[in-house]
Scaffold this motif. Structure first.
Motif, short mmCIF file in Angstrom:
data_model
loop_
_atom_site.label_atom_id
_atom_site.label_comp_id
_atom_site.label_asym_id
_atom_site.label_seq_id
_atom_site.Cartn_x
_atom_site.Cartn_y
_atom_site.Cartn_z
N LEU A 113 -14.45 8.66 -17.35
CA LEU A 113 -15.48 9.40 -18.06
C LEU A 113 -15.81 8.70 -19.38
O LEU A 113 -14.92 8.29 -20.11
CB LEU A 113 -15.02 10.83 -18.34
N PHE A 114 -17.10 8.58 -19.67
CA PHE A 114 -17.57 8.03 -20.94
C PHE A 114 -18.12 9.19 -21.76
O PHE A 114 -19.21 9.70 -21.49
CB PHE A 114 -18.65 6.98 -20.70
N LEU A 115 -17.37 9.61 -22.77
CA LEU A 115 -17.69 10.84 -23.47
C LEU A 115 -17.92 10.63 -24.96
O LEU A 115 -17.69 9.55 -25.49
CB LEU A 115 -16.55 11.86 -23.27
N GLN A 116 -18.39 11.69 -25.61
CA GLN A 116 -18.61 11.68 -27.05
C GLN A 116 -17.50 12.48 -27.75
O GLN A 116 -16.66 13.08 -27.10
CB GLN A 116 -19.97 12.28 -27.35
N GLY A 117 -17.53 12.46 -29.06
CA GLY A 117 -16.54 13.22 -29.82
C GLY A 117 -15.34 12.41 -30.25
O GLY A 117 -14.45 12.93 -30.94
N GLY A 118 -15.30 11.13 -29.87
CA GLY A 118 -14.19 10.27 -30.26
C GLY A 118 -12.85 10.73 -29.71
O GLY A 118 -12.76 11.73 -28.99
N SER A 144 -8.65 18.27 -28.78
CA SER A 144 -8.96 19.62 -28.33
C SER A 144 -9.14 19.67 -26.81
O SER A 144 -8.66 20.58 -26.14
CB SER A 144 -10.25 20.12 -28.99
N ALA A 145 -9.85 18.68 -26.27
CA ALA A 145 -10.18 18.70 -24.85
C ALA A 145 -8.94 18.65 -23.96
O ALA A 145 -8.90 19.30 -22.90
CB ALA A 145 -11.10 17.53 -24.51
N ILE A 146 -7.92 17.89 -24.36
CA ILE A 146 -6.72 17.76 -23.54
C ILE A 146 -6.05 19.12 -23.32
O ILE A 146 -5.84 19.54 -22.17
CB ILE A 146 -5.72 16.76 -24.16
N PRO A 147 -5.68 19.86 -24.38
CA PRO A 147 -5.06 21.17 -24.12
C PRO A 147 -6.01 22.14 -23.42
O PRO A 147 -5.56 22.94 -22.59
CB PRO A 147 -4.67 21.67 -25.51
N MET A 148 -7.29 22.09 -23.73
CA MET A 148 -8.24 22.98 -23.07
C MET A 148 -8.26 22.78 -21.56
O MET A 148 -8.42 23.72 -20.80
CB MET A 148 -9.65 22.76 -23.62
N ASN A 149 -8.09 21.52 -21.13
CA ASN A 149 -8.16 21.21 -19.71
C ASN A 149 -6.81 21.24 -19.00
O ASN A 149 -6.76 21.37 -17.77
CB ASN A 149 -8.78 19.82 -19.51
N LEU A 150 -5.70 21.13 -19.77
CA LEU A 150 -4.39 21.00 -19.12
C LEU A 150 -3.38 22.09 -19.44
O LEU A 150 -2.39 22.23 -18.72
CB LEU A 150 -3.76 19.64 -19.47
N VAL A 202 -18.69 23.32 -22.79
CA VAL A 202 -19.10 22.65 -21.56
C VAL A 202 -18.96 21.13 -21.65
O VAL A 202 -18.59 20.48 -20.67
CB VAL A 202 -20.55 23.07 -21.20
N ASN A 203 -19.21 20.54 -22.83
CA ASN A 203 -19.10 19.10 -22.97
C ASN A 203 -17.66 18.59 -22.93
O ASN A 203 -17.41 17.41 -22.73
CB ASN A 203 -19.75 18.63 -24.28
N PHE A 204 -16.70 19.49 -23.13
CA PHE A 204 -15.29 19.12 -23.08
C PHE A 204 -14.65 19.41 -21.72
O PHE A 204 -13.47 19.12 -21.52
CB PHE A 204 -14.51 19.86 -24.17
N ASP A 205 -15.40 19.98 -20.81
CA ASP A 205 -14.87 20.34 -19.50
C ASP A 205 -14.95 19.12 -18.58
O ASP A 205 -16.03 18.65 -18.23
CB ASP A 205 -15.69 21.51 -18.91
N PHE A 206 -13.78 18.59 -18.20
CA PHE A 206 -13.76 17.38 -17.37
C PHE A 206 -14.47 17.57 -16.04
O PHE A 206 -15.09 16.64 -15.52
CB PHE A 206 -12.31 16.93 -17.14
N ASN A 239 -21.52 12.64 -13.79
CA ASN A 239 -21.36 11.20 -14.06
C ASN A 239 -21.38 10.90 -15.56
O ASN A 239 -22.03 9.96 -16.02
CB ASN A 239 -22.47 10.40 -13.35
N SER A 240 -20.68 11.73 -16.33
CA SER A 240 -20.57 11.60 -17.78
C SER A 240 -21.89 11.83 -18.51
O SER A 240 -22.05 11.46 -19.67
CB SER A 240 -20.03 10.22 -18.19
N MET A 241 -22.86 12.44 -17.80
CA MET A 241 -24.18 12.62 -18.39
C MET A 241 -24.67 14.05 -18.25
O MET A 241 -25.79 14.31 -17.85
CB MET A 241 -25.18 11.64 -17.76
N TYR A 242 -23.79 15.01 -18.60
CA TYR A 242 -24.23 16.40 -18.61
C TYR A 242 -25.37 16.56 -19.61
O TYR A 242 -26.34 17.28 -19.37
CB TYR A 242 -23.07 17.33 -18.96
N ASN A 243 -25.22 15.90 -20.76
CA ASN A 243 -26.33 15.77 -21.71
C ASN A 243 -26.49 14.29 -22.01
O ASN A 243 -25.80 13.45 -21.41
CB ASN A 243 -26.06 16.58 -22.98
#
Length: 376
Positions: free
Chosen positions: A74-79, A85-91, A228-232, A239-243
Motif C-alpha cells: 500500500l502507498f499511503l499518506q500520513g507518514g 495510529s493505523a497499526i493498532p486500529m487495524n490489529l 476510512v483512509n487508515f483502514d487497510f 489500489n491505494s487510491m481511495y482518494n
C-alpha cells in the motif's frame, strides 16, 4: 538548481538526498512525463499514465524484497507517524486481550507506543530507559502471552540504535516493524512480519508517502472507529487510491525502486551501507575519544550515527559548532544532532555515495588533528 550553486552533500535524517541520476531523470521529465504533455503532479491519478507508475512501483518493490502475493503493498499518506495510529486500529482486535507488546528503544518507538495507548492496552516489553544506548537481552523482555501484535522500530533515526536481527518470540505474536530509516539498506525476510512500514523521505522517495506491506489475512479487522483512509481493507480494495494519493511521491518512489534495482538490488545496497558506516565508525573509534559514540556497538546503526566531540571525555559544544561551520564550508550540510540528544549526527541513506562519505570521514580526521593540537 542554479548553475552557479554547487550541489551540497546532504547528510540529513530526512528529507534525504536523492541520487543525482534520479534527479536528472526527473528533471528531464518534469514538464512532460512520458510525452503526455503534463507534469506527473498534473496527471489524474485515474489516468492510464499514472496507473502504470503505481503498478510499476509495486512490481519493483515486490521484486526487490521478494514480497509474496500473500502480502499487500500500500502507498499511503500520513507518514510513518500516521501508522502509529493505523497499526493498532487495524490489529488490536486480533486477540481478545486487545493488548500490544511494544519494544521501546528510542524516540520513535516511544511515540508509537504512546499513540497506541489510545486504542488498546500497551505492554512495555522493557522498562523505560534513561538513555537509549542499548537494547536489553531478550531473555529479560516481559511479553504478553496473548498479544495482538509485537511492535518494534528496526532503526531509531534520532538515537542511532538499530536492531539487526528479527526477534524470535516465544508467544509467536504478529510482528510489526517500523523500518523507515533502514528500509532497503539490508536484506529482509518479509514473511517474518505481519506488517512492515516505512516513510519515503529517507531511502526510497520524497516526503509525503509511507509504504505499508501487510499480510492479507490480517486485513479486515479494523476498529469500527477507524478513519476510512487508515483502514487497510479500504485502501487495498482501492489500489491505494481511495482518494487522491501522493502522486508525485509515488512517482519518485518508482524512480528510486528502479534505481535500486540497477545498483544491484538489496544485496549491493547493503554492502554499500556497511562500507559507508564503517568509514564513519572508524573515524570515531580511532579518535582516542575525541569523537564519542555512546551506543552499544552491537546495536550501532548503519544509517544514523549520532556522536559528540569531546575534550577529556566532556562534550564540547563550541567544537561541535566549529565542526558544523567547517562542514558547511566544504558543502556538507544537515549534520547537527536532533534537539533531543544534541551533538552531531550523520545519516547515510542510499542516496549518499561512498565517495561522499569518504569526504566526511576525512574532514573528521583533519578536524581532530587541528583541534586536538589546539586543545593540548
Amino acid at each position: 538548481m542554479c548553475d552557479n550553486t554547487p550541489r551540497k552533500i546532504n547528510f540529513g535524517p530526512g528529507p534525504a538526498q536523492l541520487p543525482i541520476e534520479v534527479l536528472h531523470n526527473v528533471q528531464k521529465e518534469f514538464f512532460s512525463f512520458d510525452n503526455c504533455g503534463s507534469n506527473v503532479m498534473e496527471l489524474s491519478h485515474r489516468s492510464p499514465a499514472f496507473s502504470k507508475i503505481i503498478d510499476d512501483a509495486e512490481k519493483d518493490i515486490r521484486e526487490l524484497l521478494s514480497i509474496p502475493d500473500t502480502y499487500a503493498v500500500l502507498f499511503l499518506q500520513g507518514g510513518a507517524t500516521g501508522q502509529f495510529s493505523a497499526i493498532p486500529m487495524n490489529l488490536i482486535n486480533l486477540k481478545p486481550s486487545q493488548t500490544a507488546d511494544y519494544l521501546v528503544t528510542g524516540y520513535w518507538s516511544e511515540k508509537a507506543a504512546k499513540e497506541a495507548e489510545k486504542y488498546g492496552k500497551v505492554n512495555y516489553v522493557i522498562p523505560k530507559q534513561e538513555k537509549y544506548h542499548d537494547v536489553p537481552e531478550q531473555t529479560t523482555w516481559n511479553l504478553t502471552d496473548d498479544a495482538s501484535y509485537f511492535y518494534y522500530c528496526a532503526n531509531e533515526t534520532i538515537h542511532g540504535v538499530e536492531i539487526h536481527d528479527v526477534p524470535v518470540l516465544p508467544n509467536k505474536a504478529q510482528i510489526v516493524c517500523d523500518m523507515s530509516s533502514n528500509f532497503l539498506t539490508r536484506q529482509v525476510d518479509v514473511t517474518k512480519f505481519a506488517i512492515i512500514f516505512a516513510s519515503g523521505q529517507k531511502n526510497f522517495g520524497c516526503s509525503g508517502i509511507v509504504l505499508v506491506i501487510v499480510r492479507k489475512d490480517l486485513i479486515g479487522n479494523a476498529m469500527k472507529s477507524t478513519p476510512v483512509n487508515f483502514d487497510f481493507k479500504v485502501q487495498l480494495s482501492n489500489n491505494s487510491m481511495y482518494n487522491t494519493p501522493p502522486t508525485f511521491s509515488i512517482y519518485i518512489s518508482n524512480k528510486m525502486f528502479d534505481w535500486s534495482k540497477r545498483q544491484g538490488g538489496i544485496k549491493a545496497l547493503e554492502k554499500q551501507s556497511k562500507i559507508k558506516s564503517d568509514l564513519i565508525y572508524s573515524a570515531i573509534d580511532q579518535s582516542n575519544r575525541f569523537y564519542l559514540s555512546e551506543i552499544n556497538p552491537s546495536y550501532r546503526s548503519r544509517v544514523n550515527i549520532p556522536f559528540r566531540i569531546a575534550i577529556n571525555g566532556v562534550p564540547d559544544e563550541k567544537l561541535e559548532k566549529l565542526f558544523l561551520e567547517e562542514a558547511l564550508r566544504l558543502n556538507m550540510i544537515e549534520l547537527k544532532g536532533h534537539r533531543a540528544v544534541g551533538g552531531l549526527r550523520v545519516s547515510l541513506y542510499n542516496g549518499i555515495t561512498i565517495e561522499e562519505t569518504e569526504k566526511l570521514a576525512q574532514l573528521m580526521r583533519t578536524f581532530q588533528t587541528i583541534h586536538c593540537v589546539e586543545a593540548a
